[in-house]
Design a protein around this motif. Structure first.
Motif: not given
Ligand code: PMP
Length: 437
Positions: A190-198
């Motif tokens: 539920n944290d898209l930013d953490s995925v975008a960072e990866a």
């Protein structure tokens, strides 16, 4: 045995002692040992509809449902008969049968993203195969998974690094070498930013994002609006595959799986539990052009002596064919409404901070002040001591919940008003016990 709890009865206690001598911890899957709630497990003799019965003759309203498969209720006559008839023809052949095609056709007709299916023997195998397929198909190595998501005991996915910051994988279990998880990236559910960072850091190397579309192994946590679509968009941007692990959600949250419920289409889907109707079956599905990467059409090796097992196929066909028109899910919805509303009223009455969440026919119960639980940290902050008191008091009053605060709950079409009323009467005692603890 824990003297504080009346369960188990003497026969269960004796069987558990015997089991522990010849099986690690006396169980063949760790959560069954009650380690999360204390005490020792009831051993089950049989089950029927909404009820399971232990070897001491205790009857329980069951919300485990074999951890998901039993959406039609235990020992559904049509499923049992299909298995019995098939068994009389021989147990397995190591050669193709029409049953495998029949179940594959059912899966393809129910799940929009799936044109082709490979049958396997468990959810673990489905996730393992999905990962190898994604890597083989893209020629890339890295996988992005989420803390608190479980994909079976696959080495490369047995990583649950702390939530929050994205980290390189650290093995979650002894026996998993670091080399095996060095291509596993862990993001926050539920944290898209953490995925975008990866993706920003490793985009060209990412074979797939693997996600439970509803997180069901950290209690029951639905995706926030836009989360799954955001994953779809990121995967498209970077040329990675989106893999939905629908082992738990598949055919449970919707006859077309979570992807139909949320309207987001994955490339590859891992299935288990309901697809085998209670037998050991898993499946991997997707578009033909992706699936044909698997042997024998393609170079990615995958096989199984007992895969597509006739008894599993028979149980799966009997189950899915009853779910297809949506009437089972429609019938379950109001039952789960009254169960969860009743539980909340009961908790409020006893002044116990409590929250439920649900999607389709799966639900979660949280001992928390929060008004919503959407991240792994929120789940970790819930009161597991209160859950243990609740769990054992429910058990003593004839209601069988999953023996862990981190498992989802499962309801079936067999849970009628009587079963739900019994559950709520037990809950009155259980919340009272929690309030006093
Ligand atoms: N994926 C998910 C989402 C699961 O919930 C589970 C099991 N609960 C698995 C994979 C592993 O399935 P199995 O236990 O059949 O290997």
């Amino acid at each position: 045995a824990n003297a504080q709890w009346q369960r188990p009865g003497p026969r269960s206690a004796e069987l558990f002692e015997r089991a522990a001598r010849v099986t690690p911890g006396g169980v063949n899957s760790p959560v069954r040992a009650f380690s999360g709630v204390g005490g020792t497990p009831a051993f089950i003799d049989h089950a029927s509809g909404a009820y399971i019965y232990d070897v001491d003759g205790n009857e329980y309203v069951d919300y485990v449902g074999s951890f998901g498969p039993m959406i039609l209720g235990h020992a559904h006559p049509a499923v049992v008969e299909a298995v019995q008839q098939q068994a009389s023809k021989g147990l397995s052949f190591g050669a193709p049968t029409g049953l495998e095609t029949e179940l594959a056709e059912l899966v393809c007709s129910m799940v929009d993203s799936i044109e082709s299916v490979r049958m396997v023997n468990s959810g673990t195998e489905a996730a393992m195969t999905a990962l190898r397929l994604a890597r083989g198909h893209t020629g890339r190595k890295k996988v992005i998974k989420f803390a608190g998501n479980y994909h079976g005991h696959v080495d490369a996915l047995l990583v649950n690094a702390g939530s929050g910051a994205l980290t390189l994988g650290i093995p979650g279990s002894p026996g998993v070498p670091e080399a095996v998880v060095q291509d596993t990236l862990v993001a926050t559910y539920n944290d898209l930013d953490s995925v975008a960072e990866a993706f920003k850091a490793h985009g060209d190397d990412v074979a797939c994002v693997m996600v439970e579309p509803v997180a069901g192994n950290m209690n029951c946590v639905p995706p926030e609006d836009g989360f799954l679509q955001g994953l779809r968009d990121l995967c498209d941007e970077y040329g990675a595959l989106l893999v939905f692990d629908e082992v738990m959600t598949g055919f449970r949250v919707h006859p077309g799986c979570a992807q139909a419920h949320f309207g987001v289409t994955p490339d590859v889907t891992a299935l288990g539990k309901i697809v085998g109707g209670g037998m050991p079956v898993g499946a991997v599905g997707g578009p033909s052009k992706v699936m044909e990467t698997l042997a024998p059409t393609g170079p990615v090796y995958q096989a199984g002596t007992l895969s597509g097992h006739p008894l599993g196929m028979a149980a799966g066909i009997a189950t899915l064919s009853r779910l297809k028109d949506g009437s089972v899910h429609e019938a379950i919805a109001p039952k789960l409404d009254s169960l969860l509303q009743g539980l909340q009223q009961c908790a409020d009455k006893h002044g116990v901070p409590f929250l439920t969440q649900r999607v389709g026919a799966m639900f979660g119960m949280f001992f928390t002040d929060a008004s919503r639980v959407s991240r792994f940290d929120d789940v970790a902050a819930c009161d597991t001591d209160k859950f243990a008191v609740f769990f054992h008091t429910m058990l003593d009053h004839g209601v069988y919940l999953a023996p862990s605060a981190f498992e989802a709950g499962f309801i079936s079409q067999a849970h009628d008003d009587t079963a739900i009323q019994r559950t709520l009467e037990a809950a009155d005692a259980a919340f009272a016990a929690v309030a006093q603890a």
